[in-house]
Motif scaffolding. Structure first.
Motif, PDB file in Angstrom:
ATOM      1  N   ASP A 144       0.853  -1.183   0.000  1.00  0.00           N
ATOM      2  CA  ASP A 144       0.000   0.000   0.000  1.00  0.00           C
ATOM      3  C   ASP A 144       0.893   1.240   0.000  1.00  0.00           C
ATOM      4  OD1 ASP A 144      -1.778   2.084   0.378  1.00  0.00           O
ATOM      5  OD2 ASP A 144      -3.046   0.967   1.761  1.00  0.00           O
ATOM      6  N   THR A 194      -8.278  -1.909  -3.795  1.00  0.00           N
ATOM      7  CA  THR A 194      -9.212  -2.081  -2.681  1.00  0.00           C
ATOM      8  C   THR A 194      -8.774  -3.293  -1.861  1.00  0.00           C
ATOM      9  OG1 THR A 194     -10.707  -3.658  -3.771  1.00  0.00           O
ATOM     10  CG2 THR A 194     -11.107  -1.314  -4.182  1.00  0.00           C
ATOM     11  N   THR A 243      -7.638   8.560  -0.891  1.00  0.00           N
ATOM     12  CA  THR A 243      -8.361   7.359  -0.459  1.00  0.00           C
ATOM     13  C   THR A 243      -9.805   7.737  -0.159  1.00  0.00           C
ATOM     14  OG1 THR A 243      -7.914   7.633   1.913  1.00  0.00           O
ATOM     15  CG2 THR A 243      -6.252   6.455   0.603  1.00  0.00           C
ATOM     16  N   SER A 293     -12.342   3.959   5.327  1.00  0.00           N
ATOM     17  CA  SER A 293     -11.247   3.552   6.208  1.00  0.00           C
ATOM     18  C   SER A 293     -11.694   2.376   7.052  1.00  0.00           C
ATOM     19  CB  SER A 293     -10.835   4.701   7.133  1.00  0.00           C
ATOM     20  OG  SER A 293      -9.978   4.247   8.158  1.00  0.00           O
ATOM     21  N   HIS A 317      -4.918  11.553   3.613  1.00  0.00           N
ATOM     22  CA  HIS A 317      -5.156  11.182   2.210  1.00  0.00           C
ATOM     23  C   HIS A 317      -6.582  11.481   1.762  1.00  0.00           C
ATOM     24  CE1 HIS A 317      -1.332   9.295   2.856  1.00  0.00           C
ATOM     25  NE2 HIS A 317      -1.858   8.462   3.735  1.00  0.00           N
ATOM     26  N   GLN A 318      -7.305  12.320   2.550  1.00  0.00           N
ATOM     27  CA  GLN A 318      -8.692  12.624   2.220  1.00  0.00           C
ATOM     28  C   GLN A 318      -9.046  14.101   2.357  1.00  0.00           C
ATOM     29  OE1 GLN A 318     -11.252   9.965   4.492  1.00  0.00           O
ATOM     30  NE2 GLN A 318     -10.340   8.133   3.618  1.00  0.00           N
ATOM     31  N   HIS A 376     -12.778   0.380   1.882  1.00  0.00           N
ATOM     32  CA  HIS A 376     -12.005   1.545   1.479  1.00  0.00           C
ATOM     33  C   HIS A 376     -11.306   1.272   0.156  1.00  0.00           C
ATOM     34  CE1 HIS A 376      -9.350  -1.156   3.690  1.00  0.00           C
ATOM     35  NE2 HIS A 376      -8.324  -0.624   3.061  1.00  0.00           N
ATOM     36  N   ASP A 425      -8.077   3.044  -2.647  1.00  0.00           N
ATOM     37  CA  ASP A 425      -6.969   3.970  -2.859  1.00  0.00           C
ATOM     38  C   ASP A 425      -6.827   4.282  -4.343  1.00  0.00           C
ATOM     39  OD1 ASP A 425      -6.497   2.266  -0.436  1.00  0.00           O
ATOM     40  OD2 ASP A 425      -4.732   3.514  -0.198  1.00  0.00           O
TER      41      ASP A 425
END
Length: 339
Positions: free
Chosen positions: A34, A84, A142, A145, A206-207, A273, A275
């Motif tokens: 990741d 994912t 992303t 979570s 990341h959001q 979640h 990415d």
């Protein structure tokens, strides 16, 4: 003439976009990496299924569109990576088996697993009239979570499941794993926010550099707020999981046998979640967003270069984490037995 050319270029730049992309990407790798949430960790905490460019690895920096030698996506200029968590079936004896991924019925036959990717700018059926700004080199984000609580469904309205009657089923969308085996399998849906702050290619969580104005799914979003004023493509993933091979093993007591690779046995959509790491070559995505094409009409150079399913399927990323992820397992990859 030079001034006229400049003026025409400016008009083209400011013209409303009308494009919508829907395309398939076959699986490029399934492993515990990741590079967004856990850069450099080999392995990462849990298993991911990944599509897109074959430069995918533990650490990814710079312009991803200029890295790698092939992509598993229909559009050969798209070296982005999309990933994912992986879905598993938990047998009543405590063992786990990875659920295979199916191709979407709307896509060409023969795609090896993977996902359906969307870049829409208004909704599923119509093109809008506003200018859409493509993501920039180095951009990543992303949605959702595994650490989120129930308020995640309010914050991330585009995380849903669909219990499939067949591969063409799209409704109803549900927020928890189905209570029974689905006749045609299970679809997971990840819709990302589409409003950007115009400054940051990433943020610590990341959001935060993005903001969601979509009421849900593919519905048209409200205007972007002043804090996040730049409208970008509405990115979405659909993954179809072939749960049908486990129907005969479904628990008779109504308990849930499905579990994501991060250990979620409850099956709430707010825990799932996804990415994204942008990697389109040059200005190819912006050219698409400036065009008037929709879905397959964008292929074959109109305006995007495309490739065959055979070319998509033969592309793969380097396997960095060597562990068994197939067959019946005593534990989820990376997790203690019994969890």
């Amino acid at each position: 003439m030079k001034g006229l050319a400049h003026a025409l270029a400016l008009v083209a730049l400011l013209a409303p976009s009308k494009a919508a992309l829907r395309f398939g990407c076959s699986t490029v790798t399934i492993q515990r990496l990741d590079p967004v949430v856990e850069p450099g960790n080999t392995p990462s905490a849990h298993l991911h299924q990944v599509v897109g460019g074959n430069a995918f690895g533990p650490v990814m920096n710079g312009d991803i569109g200029e890295q790698g030698s092939c992509t598993t996506c229909t559009f050969s200029e798209d070296f982005s990576n999309y990933w994912t968590a992986v879905l598993f079936f938990k047998h009543q004896n405590g063992s786990y088996k990875r659920v295979p991924i199916m191709e979407n019925a709307a896509l060409p036959a023969g795609i090896n697993g993977g996902m359906t990717i969307y870049y829409t700018q208004q909704d599923f059926n119509t093109n809008g009239k506003q200018h859409i700004t493509a993501f920039k080199p180095g951009f990543r984000m992303t949605v959702g979570s595994p650490m989120q609580g129930a308020d995640g469904l309010t914050k991330h309205k585009g995380l849903r499941f669909t219990c499939l009657e067949n591969k063409n089923t799209r409704f109803p969308e549900i927020s928890d794993f189905p209570k029974q085996a689905c006749k045609g399998g299970l679809m997971t849906e990840h819709h990302f926010p589409a409003c950007w702050d115009g400054k940051n290619l990433d943020s610590p969580d990341h959001q935060s550099h993005m903001y969601d104005t979509q009421p849900t799914g593919f519905a048209a979003g409200a205007a972007c707020p002043s804090t996040h004023p730049v409208r970008m493509p509405q990115l979405a993933y659909e993954t179809l999981w072939d749960t049908t091979q486990f129907t005969s093993m479904w628990p008779k007591d109504g308990s849930n046998p499905l579990v994501f690779s991060f250990g979620d046995t409850e099956g709430h959509a707010y825990g799932t979640h996804a990415d994204y790491m942008f990697g389109w070559k040059g200005d190819s995505l912006q050219r698409a967003m400036n065009s008037s094409c929709m879905f397959t009409a964008c292929e074959n150079g109109k305006p995007l270069k495309s490739q065959s399913v055979a070319e998509m399927n033969k592309c793969s990323a380097k396997n960095v984490v060597n562990e068994n992820i197939d067959g019946w397992l005593d534990a989820l990859p990376g997790r203690p037995k019994g969890t």
